[in-house]
Every structure is written in C-alpha cells, then in structure tokens.
Design a protein around this motif. Structure first.
Motif, PDB file in Angstrom:
ATOM      1  N   GLU A 232       0.819  -1.206   0.000  1.00  0.00           N
ATOM      2  CA  GLU A 232       0.000   0.000   0.000  1.00  0.00           C
ATOM      3  C   GLU A 232       0.858   1.262   0.000  1.00  0.00           C
ATOM      4  N   MET A 233       1.924   1.248   0.781  1.00  0.00           N
ATOM      5  CA  MET A 233       2.812   2.411   0.831  1.00  0.00           C
ATOM      6  C   MET A 233       3.469   2.661  -0.524  1.00  0.00           C
ATOM      7  N   LEU A 234       3.961   1.614  -1.167  1.00  0.00           N
ATOM      8  CA  LEU A 234       4.610   1.774  -2.465  1.00  0.00           C
ATOM      9  C   LEU A 234       3.614   2.180  -3.542  1.00  0.00           C
ATOM     10  N   THR A 235       2.382   1.706  -3.437  1.00  0.00           N
ATOM     11  CA  THR A 235       1.361   2.109  -4.406  1.00  0.00           C
ATOM     12  C   THR A 235       1.073   3.602  -4.306  1.00  0.00           C
ATOM     13  N   LYS A 236       0.978   4.093  -3.071  1.00  0.00           N
ATOM     14  CA  LYS A 236       0.794   5.536  -2.891  1.00  0.00           C
ATOM     15  C   LYS A 236       1.989   6.315  -3.424  1.00  0.00           C
ATOM     16  N   LYS A 237       3.198   5.775  -3.211  1.00  0.00           N
ATOM     17  CA  LYS A 237       4.411   6.419  -3.737  1.00  0.00           C
ATOM     18  C   LYS A 237       4.369   6.458  -5.261  1.00  0.00           C
ATOM     19  N   GLN A 238       3.866   5.396  -5.887  1.00  0.00           N
ATOM     20  CA  GLN A 238       3.712   5.377  -7.339  1.00  0.00           C
ATOM     21  C   GLN A 238       2.795   6.502  -7.812  1.00  0.00           C
TER      22      GLN A 238
ATOM     23  N   TYR B  49       2.083   9.270  -6.359  1.00  0.00           N
ATOM     24  CA  TYR B  49       2.736  10.568  -6.150  1.00  0.00           C
ATOM     25  C   TYR B  49       3.756  10.847  -7.253  1.00  0.00           C
ATOM     26  N   LEU B  50       4.567   9.833  -7.587  1.00  0.00           N
ATOM     27  CA  LEU B  50       5.578  10.026  -8.627  1.00  0.00           C
ATOM     28  C   LEU B  50       4.939  10.283  -9.986  1.00  0.00           C
ATOM     29  N   GLU B  51       3.857   9.593 -10.284  1.00  0.00           N
ATOM     30  CA  GLU B  51       3.183   9.815 -11.569  1.00  0.00           C
ATOM     31  C   GLU B  51       2.657  11.253 -11.664  1.00  0.00           C
ATOM     32  N   LYS B  52       2.132  11.785 -10.563  1.00  0.00           N
ATOM     33  CA  LYS B  52       1.675  13.178 -10.584  1.00  0.00           C
ATOM     34  C   LYS B  52       2.847  14.139 -10.760  1.00  0.00           C
ATOM     35  N   ARG B  53       3.975  13.866 -10.080  1.00  0.00           N
ATOM     36  CA  ARG B  53       5.158  14.722 -10.214  1.00  0.00           C
ATOM     37  C   ARG B  53       5.691  14.703 -11.639  1.00  0.00           C
ATOM     38  N   ILE B  54       5.651  13.535 -12.268  1.00  0.00           N
ATOM     39  CA  ILE B  54       6.133  13.444 -13.652  1.00  0.00           C
ATOM     40  C   ILE B  54       5.272  14.287 -14.568  1.00  0.00           C
ATOM     41  N   GLN B  55       3.963  14.229 -14.371  1.00  0.00           N
ATOM     42  CA  GLN B  55       3.072  15.048 -15.194  1.00  0.00           C
ATOM     43  C   GLN B  55       3.313  16.542 -14.952  1.00  0.00           C
TER      44      GLN B  55
ATOM     45  N   LYS C  43      12.171  14.880 -14.345  1.00  0.00           N
ATOM     46  CA  LYS C  43      11.237  13.851 -14.842  1.00  0.00           C
ATOM     47  C   LYS C  43      11.955  12.508 -15.028  1.00  0.00           C
ATOM     48  N   LYS C  44      13.178  12.551 -15.555  1.00  0.00           N
ATOM     49  CA  LYS C  44      13.940  11.313 -15.750  1.00  0.00           C
ATOM     50  C   LYS C  44      14.216  10.624 -14.416  1.00  0.00           C
ATOM     51  N   ARG C  45      14.610  11.411 -13.391  1.00  0.00           N
ATOM     52  CA  ARG C  45      14.893  10.818 -12.085  1.00  0.00           C
ATOM     53  C   ARG C  45      13.621  10.209 -11.478  1.00  0.00           C
ATOM     54  N   LEU C  46      12.532  10.932 -11.655  1.00  0.00           N
ATOM     55  CA  LEU C  46      11.269  10.408 -11.128  1.00  0.00           C
ATOM     56  C   LEU C  46      10.859   9.122 -11.848  1.00  0.00           C
ATOM     57  N   GLU C  47      11.075   9.063 -13.145  1.00  0.00           N
ATOM     58  CA  GLU C  47      10.754   7.843 -13.902  1.00  0.00           C
ATOM     59  C   GLU C  47      11.614   6.672 -13.457  1.00  0.00           C
ATOM     60  N   GLN C  48      12.890   6.936 -13.136  1.00  0.00           N
ATOM     61  CA  GLN C  48      13.751   5.870 -12.634  1.00  0.00           C
ATOM     62  C   GLN C  48      13.231   5.342 -11.290  1.00  0.00           C
ATOM     63  N   GLN C  49      12.825   6.271 -10.411  1.00  0.00           N
ATOM     64  CA  GLN C  49      12.261   5.839  -9.134  1.00  0.00           C
ATOM     65  C   GLN C  49      10.981   5.027  -9.338  1.00  0.00           C
ATOM     66  N   LEU C  50      10.191   5.465 -10.285  1.00  0.00           N
ATOM     67  CA  LEU C  50       8.942   4.737 -10.562  1.00  0.00           C
ATOM     68  C   LEU C  50       9.215   3.333 -11.072  1.00  0.00           C
ATOM     69  N   THR C  51      10.240   3.198 -11.907  1.00  0.00           N
ATOM     70  CA  THR C  51      10.611   1.869 -12.412  1.00  0.00           C
ATOM     71  C   THR C  51      11.099   0.973 -11.284  1.00  0.00           C
ATOM     72  N   GLN C  52      11.891   1.550 -10.371  1.00  0.00           N
ATOM     73  CA  GLN C  52      12.372   0.767  -9.232  1.00  0.00           C
ATOM     74  C   GLN C  52      11.218   0.311  -8.340  1.00  0.00           C
ATOM     75  N   ILE C  53      10.253   1.185  -8.128  1.00  0.00           N
ATOM     76  CA  ILE C  53       9.103   0.820  -7.293  1.00  0.00           C
ATOM     77  C   ILE C  53       8.276  -0.279  -7.959  1.00  0.00           C
ATOM     78  N   ASP C  54       8.152  -0.213  -9.284  1.00  0.00           N
ATOM     79  CA  ASP C  54       7.428  -1.285  -9.989  1.00  0.00           C
ATOM     80  C   ASP C  54       8.074  -2.639  -9.752  1.00  0.00           C
ATOM     81  N   GLY C  55       9.420  -2.673  -9.869  1.00  0.00           N
ATOM     82  CA  GLY C  55      10.116  -3.938  -9.626  1.00  0.00           C
ATOM     83  C   GLY C  55       9.991  -4.404  -8.195  1.00  0.00           C
TER      84      GLY C  55
END
Length: 231
Positions: free
Chosen positions: A39-45, A47-53, A77-89
């Motif tokens: 749940e925590m990581l989903t919320k982080k996802q 948040y990151l998606e909103k920041r990227i937009q 945006k690139k750094r945020l996308e990298q964090q988002l990819t790490q959270i997905d994994g």
C-alpha cells in the motif's frame, strides 16, 4: 554462591530472549506487513506519476521562453521515472513473496486439518472389530434371504402348491387360447351370413337426378370390392 546464581539467571534470561527472536513473526503477521508495504509503495507510485506530469507541464511551458528551466524539468522527470521503475520492480517482488507466503500458510493449515481428520478416523476405527463386522454382514445377508423367501411364499396364489404354479399357469394360457380360437370361428361364421350382392343393374335415376359417369364407376368399384370380400 549468590553471584554464581545471578550469573546463571542472567545467562538463562538471555537465552530465552534469543529463542523468542529466532522464532520470528507468524505467517499472518508477515503477510500483514507485506500488504502494508504494498500500500505504501502504491501511494508512492501515484505521487511520482503526478510529479512526472507536473514536470512535463513545466517543460512544455518553458520550452520556448526558458530552455534552462525546461531542461531542469526534464532531468527531474527522468529521475522520477527511474524511481517509478524501481518501485514497480519492488512491488512485483513483494507481491510474489506475499503470494508464496499465503500459499505456504494455506498448505500448512490444510495439512494440519488433514492430520486432525486422520487422528479422528483412527480413533473411530480403534473402536471397531473386524470380526464383529463380518459376522454382522453375514447375519444381514441371512436375514435378507429369509425375507425373500417369505415374500415369495406370500405372493403365491392361495390353494396352489409351489411346485404346481407353472403347470397351473400353462393350463390357464391353453384355456385362453381355446377361447380366442372359438371367438374367431364365430366371427368367420357371422361374416359368411352377409346378404348377397345384387347382380342386376340398378334402375336409372329420374331425369334431372342422373349420376355422372365418374360417380357410377366409383360405385361399381365399391360393389365389386364388397362382393370379393363376401366370397
């Protein structure tokens, strides 16, 4: 002596705490912790998606006016996308671990219940005697045979010996056949008494009521069939 006893007491207390730490959390506790992490990581996802937009919007806004600000937004945006990819994994790994733990916990509960059932069955069978079961089944079979004999005796016609039942049935069938043959002969005799068919021509009808040639031919055919059947 008191110091030695205190030393042993202290060592025993430390060993018990180590034993509790080695046991670890229960499967339910571990599953609950993994769900909280998901749940925590989903919320982080989210948040990151909103920041990227937001960074994309900043880059578009400053693309022609302030290129430096636009480039900085794209870097973020690139750094945020990298964090988002790490959270997905990480989420995939945690989900796999949680499912494996849930399956293991389910299998443990199933095996435990099967063990209880096996003990219950064993306890039931301990109170059973195979020799008594065999004698009981033999007695049931004998009683079924007796009941069949009684039913056969009751169902026989009254006043007729059991050995003469088939002979009596044969006599009844023969008598029925004689009655049917006699009835057939009487029917044939009655058929031979039908009135003879006139051979002379029928008188012609009055003018205006003459029968057509087609109708006359059909009547002749009917009469011929009737004469053939009577003979």
């Amino acid at each position: 002596m008191s110091g030695i006893s205190k030393l042993f007491k202290g060592s025993s207390g430390s060993s018990s705490s180590k034993h509790r730490s080695r046991t670890g959390p229960s499967p339910q506790e571990a599953i609950h912790k993994l769900r909280e992490t998901e749940e925590m990581l989903t919320k982080k996802q989210e948040y990151l998606e909103k920041r990227i937009q937001q960074e994309i919007a900043i880059a578009k806004k400053n693309g022609t006016k302030n290129k430096r600000a636009a480039l900085q937004a794209l870097k973020r945006k690139k750094r945020l996308e990298q964090q988002l990819t790490q959270i997905d994994g990480t989420l995939s790994t945690i989900e796999f671990q949680r499912e494996a733990l849930e399956n293991a916990n389910t299998n443990t509960e199933v095996l435990k219940n099967m063990g209880y059932a096996a003990k219950a069955i064993k306890g039931i069978h301990q109170n059973m005697d195979l020799d008594k079961i065999d004698s009981l089944m033999l007695e049931i079979t004998e009683q079924q045979d007796v009941a069949k004999e009684i039913s056969d005796a009751i169902s026989q016609p009254f006043g007729i010996p059991s050995l003469a039942v088939h002979h009596f049935c044969d006599e009844l069938l023969a008598e029925l056949a004689e009655l049917e043959e006699e009835e057939l002969e009487n029917s044939m005799k009655n058929m031979g008494r039908l009135p003879s068919v006139p051979t002379s021509k029928l008188p012609s009808t009055q003018p205006g009521h003459r029968v057509s040639s087609k109708k006359k031919a059909e009547d002749d055919d009917d009469m011929n069939m009737l004469a053939a059947w009577a003979t």
